[in-house]
Design an enzyme around this catalytic site. Sequence first.
Site, PDB file in Angstrom:
ATOM      1  CD1 TRP A   1     -59.725  32.407  13.274  1.00 22.03           C
ATOM      2  CD2 TRP A   1     -58.222  30.676  12.067  1.00 22.03           C
ATOM      3  NE1 TRP A   1     -58.459  32.422  13.580  1.00 22.03           N
ATOM      4  CE2 TRP A   1     -57.441  31.340  12.477  1.00 22.03           C
ATOM      5  CE3 TRP A   1     -58.019  30.601  10.498  1.00 22.03           C
ATOM      6  CZ2 TRP A   1     -56.017  31.252  12.259  1.00 22.03           C
ATOM      7  CZ3 TRP A   1     -57.071  29.510  10.458  1.00 22.03           C
ATOM      8  CH2 TRP A   1     -55.806  30.672  11.167  1.00 22.03           C
TER       9      TRP A   1
ATOM     10  CG  ASP B   1     -63.092  25.667  13.088  1.00 24.77           C
ATOM     11  OD1 ASP B   1     -62.321  25.414  14.389  1.00 24.77           O
ATOM     12  OD2 ASP B   1     -62.375  26.895  13.197  1.00 24.77           O
TER      13      ASP B   1
ATOM     14  CE  LYS C   1     -56.118  27.532  18.197  1.00 20.36           C
ATOM     15  NZ  LYS C   1     -55.379  29.160  17.621  1.00 20.36           N
TER      16      LYS C   1
END
Length: 370
Positions: free
Chosen positions: A105, A175, A199
């Site tokens: 990511w 992040d 999530k």
Amino acid sequence: MSTAGRKINFAAGPAKLPEEVLLKMQEEQLNFNGLGVSVIEMSHRSKEFGVLLNETISLVRELMNVPDNFEILFMQGGGTGQFAAIPLNLKGNHEHADYIVTGAWSSKAAEEAQKYIKVKKVFQPKKPYVTVPNQEGWVHDEKAAYLYYCANETVHGIEFTPTAPESHNVPLVADVSSNFMARPFDFKDHGVVFGGAQKNLGAAGLTIVIVRKDLIGKQQEITPAVFSYQEMIANNSLYNTPPTGGIYTTNLVLKWIKAKGGLNAIYELNLKKSGLIYGIIDNSDGFYHCAVDKKYRSIMNVCFRIGGPSGNEKLEEEFLKGAVERNMISLKGHRSVGGIRASLYNAISLEETEVLATWMREFEKLHKTN
Ligand code: PMP
């Protein structure tokens, strides 16, 4: 209304939501607060939606202990949208930004950012991703617009713990998509903290962006209005139609977190859950193998192979099949890594984790050769 027939869902995201939240949504689906309409049928500019929006923002502030010099924005475009929005909003007069690449990511974030700012990596990323390299060897540049890192690499199961990287006097950008509110968060040295809600905090479609006030207003001219922090703040996240259903879902999840005792209580539970699974891995004499450096093992995404460091795909398939027979789904590792990934987000209970633990012990007994 019942939760009968539900699976134990270890998906990496979108992921399990607390049953209490889903039941409340079901209860309010046709008639929210006696208004005779569902939240998703209401005008985003109505007084009632405004109350819900402001309450949700306040809950984020309260639960995460967000300092007063930060704004909380509700945006769209996911974490991926922020990969572009960050350089678009923070470049200012800077030439470049520094990136810490510890997995898939942060690597994607660096790649996307290159379209809008010069990207420098503070160290050469090394595959396979299994750790956060020693910070002493990193090359920083104090002229950087910001220093970017991914607090939890969802694909590889690598989490920055217990603290964020050294900032070297530039704003940190984090992040937190896959460990949002999984543990208390220290905003010290941070400029932007962002993540999708799908999530730990709700449904896909809502992206929460927490921005330090002094960084607002430096956006590049080409910044799309919907990605401009300044535009969003000026309009209390209502520049355009926001993901109203997503905000509502997150509102309920935040109330659920609060009722559970807030982030300290959630963190304690997350440590127990992940500790249980890592414990089985570590005591299996190599039958289960987690490649991630122990210091940086994720408490959210536990990634491991079965039958040795490179995994025995036949055994792994059998493990997944047996898991499904025991009502557990979505345990397959990301296709780029293989093996097993158990995502133990906030909504996964200790009891559900114990079902996985029991199957792991049983499977080990059945197949370990020595
Ligand atoms: N960052 C991390 C750590 C992620 O796990 C994900 C999605 N799984 C993203 C960014 C991308 O988020 P989105 O799909 O919401 O764009």
